[in-house]
Design a protein around this motif. Structure first.
Motif, PDB file in Angstrom:
ATOM      1  N   ASN A 102       0.821  -1.209   0.000  1.00 32.99           N
ATOM      2  CA  ASN A 102       0.000   0.000   0.000  1.00 32.99           C
ATOM      3  C   ASN A 102       0.854   1.258   0.000  1.00 32.99           C
ATOM      4  N   LEU A 103       2.008   1.206   0.652  1.00 31.31           N
ATOM      5  CA  LEU A 103       2.891   2.365   0.676  1.00 31.31           C
ATOM      6  C   LEU A 103       3.332   2.735  -0.738  1.00 31.31           C
ATOM      7  N   VAL A 104       3.650   1.730  -1.549  1.00 32.97           N
ATOM      8  CA  VAL A 104       4.113   1.984  -2.913  1.00 32.97           C
ATOM      9  C   VAL A 104       2.950   2.373  -3.822  1.00 32.97           C
ATOM     10  N   PHE A 105       1.958   1.502  -3.899  1.00 35.25           N
ATOM     11  CA  PHE A 105       0.884   1.731  -4.859  1.00 35.25           C
ATOM     12  C   PHE A 105      -0.101   2.800  -4.381  1.00 35.25           C
ATOM     13  N   GLY A 106      -0.257   2.948  -3.066  1.00 32.69           N
ATOM     14  CA  GLY A 106      -1.084   4.042  -2.573  1.00 32.69           C
ATOM     15  C   GLY A 106      -0.489   5.400  -2.902  1.00 32.69           C
ATOM     16  N   LEU A 162      -5.985  -7.503   3.321  1.00 34.11           N
ATOM     17  CA  LEU A 162      -5.372  -6.420   4.089  1.00 34.11           C
ATOM     18  C   LEU A 162      -4.950  -5.269   3.181  1.00 34.11           C
ATOM     19  N   ILE A 163      -4.538  -5.568   1.963  1.00 34.74           N
ATOM     20  CA  ILE A 163      -4.238  -4.503   1.003  1.00 34.74           C
ATOM     21  C   ILE A 163      -5.502  -3.719   0.688  1.00 34.74           C
ATOM     22  N   PHE A 164      -6.604  -4.431   0.512  1.00 29.39           N
ATOM     23  CA  PHE A 164      -7.868  -3.783   0.169  1.00 29.39           C
ATOM     24  C   PHE A 164      -8.308  -2.805   1.255  1.00 29.39           C
ATOM     25  N   ILE A 165      -8.209  -3.203   2.510  1.00 26.64           N
ATOM     26  CA  ILE A 165      -8.722  -2.336   3.574  1.00 26.64           C
ATOM     27  C   ILE A 165      -7.705  -1.265   3.985  1.00 26.64           C
TER      28      ILE A 165
END
Length: 292
Positions: free
Chosen positions: A87-91, A161-164
């Motif tokens: 999430n840090l990268v793609f978010g 967990l990535i989704f939330i």
């Protein structure tokens, strides 16, 4: 000098009182804030170690270091760490696209980022399980073509967990990106900086506190997530059983002290990680101040 300006003020005169602030009532507000936090946060959290103390040190240690519990720790924290890093990268990429580019349907994409906030976790878990199961739209092709099984495996836990967790990174980084003027990037380019140098020397220092905050929020949410994970995990002991589910199992067995002991370990580790991340944020802020 003060005696000349105010001759009426004697040596023993009291100093003038400070004028009240624009918004008075600090004492009442502070008391209410402390009371509110104590009732809703501090007292419930303090009840965990108090309840687990009934086991005694030996019983506490045996409970939190049982093989099944240790396996759940490894899965929970490992999956939460992997999901938070993804999430840090793609978010950050999603936040960059939403801030820097105009495209059709931008408002819809921006609204969809908040979907995991509004969607009940149970609904998210059922939807992800249906999509990534063997007969699902994505799970079937992944298993047939790549031999990759997602649902009812640890990989499915990471996906949930990535989704939330992705909104925490996007919504933390997005306002910081909006405050960074494009002229700064153009100035760096005019001085001969390449794209990677501009990212590393100009953007990353400004984004680092927001990145650390988003990572911490996504990680903390993932550690305690239950509803969206329990459906897609498979819940096999020693394989795909997360720690929150193990706490529920202890409660169903009326082992309240054991459940409190496992929850105390989760609480302690989460606090420790958040404390370390706060230290890193403070160090980054001081370093940025020195460089400025």
């Amino acid at each position: 000098m003060s005696a000349i300006l105010h001759p009426a003020a004697g040596a023993g005169a009291r100093p003038a009182r400070k004028s009240p602030g624009v918004l008075p009532g600090f004492g009442i507000s502070m008391g209410y804030a402390v009371f509110y936090l104590s009732v809703l946060v501090l007292i419930p959290l303090a009840a965990l170690p108090i309840k687990s103390a009934h086991l005694g040190w030996a019983g506490f240690w045996d409970t939190v270091t049982a093989p099944r519990v240790l396996a759940s720790y490894r899965l929970t924290f490992g999956a939460a760490l992997v999901a938070a890093l993804v999430n840090l990268v793609f978010g950050t990429i999603v936040a960059w696209v939403l801030v820097r580019y105009r495209f059709p349907g931008k408002r819809i994409v921006d609204a969809l980022v908040d979907l995991p906030f509004a969607l009940p976790t149970a609904v998210a878990g059922i939807a992800l399980t249906a999509i990534y199961s063997t007969n699902g739209w994505l799970g079937g092709p992944l298993e047939r073509w790549l031999g990759l099984k997602v649902a009812f495996t640890p990989l499915g836990i990471v996906v949930a967990l990535i989704f939330i967790g992705v909104p925490f990174v996007v919504r933390t980084v997005q306002p910081v990106l909006e405050d960074i003027e494009r002229e700064i990037e153009e100035a760096a380019a005019s001085l001969g900086a390449g794209r990677w140098q501009t990212i590393r020397r100009v953007l990353l220092p400004a984004l680092m506190p927001a990145l650390l905050t988003g990572f911490a929020l996504a990680f903390a949410r993932a550690v305690g997530e239950y509803g969206s994970v329990v459906f897609i995990a498979g819940n096999m002991p020693m394989v795909s059983e997360i720690t929150p589910l193990l706490i529920i199992v202890k409660l169903e067995q009326f082992d309240y002290a054991g459940a409190a002991a496992i929850a105390t370990v989760l609480l302690a580790v989460s606090f420790l990680l958040l404390f370390i991340i706060n230290l890193l944020q403070g160090w980054q802020a001081r370093r940025g101040g020195r460089l400025a």
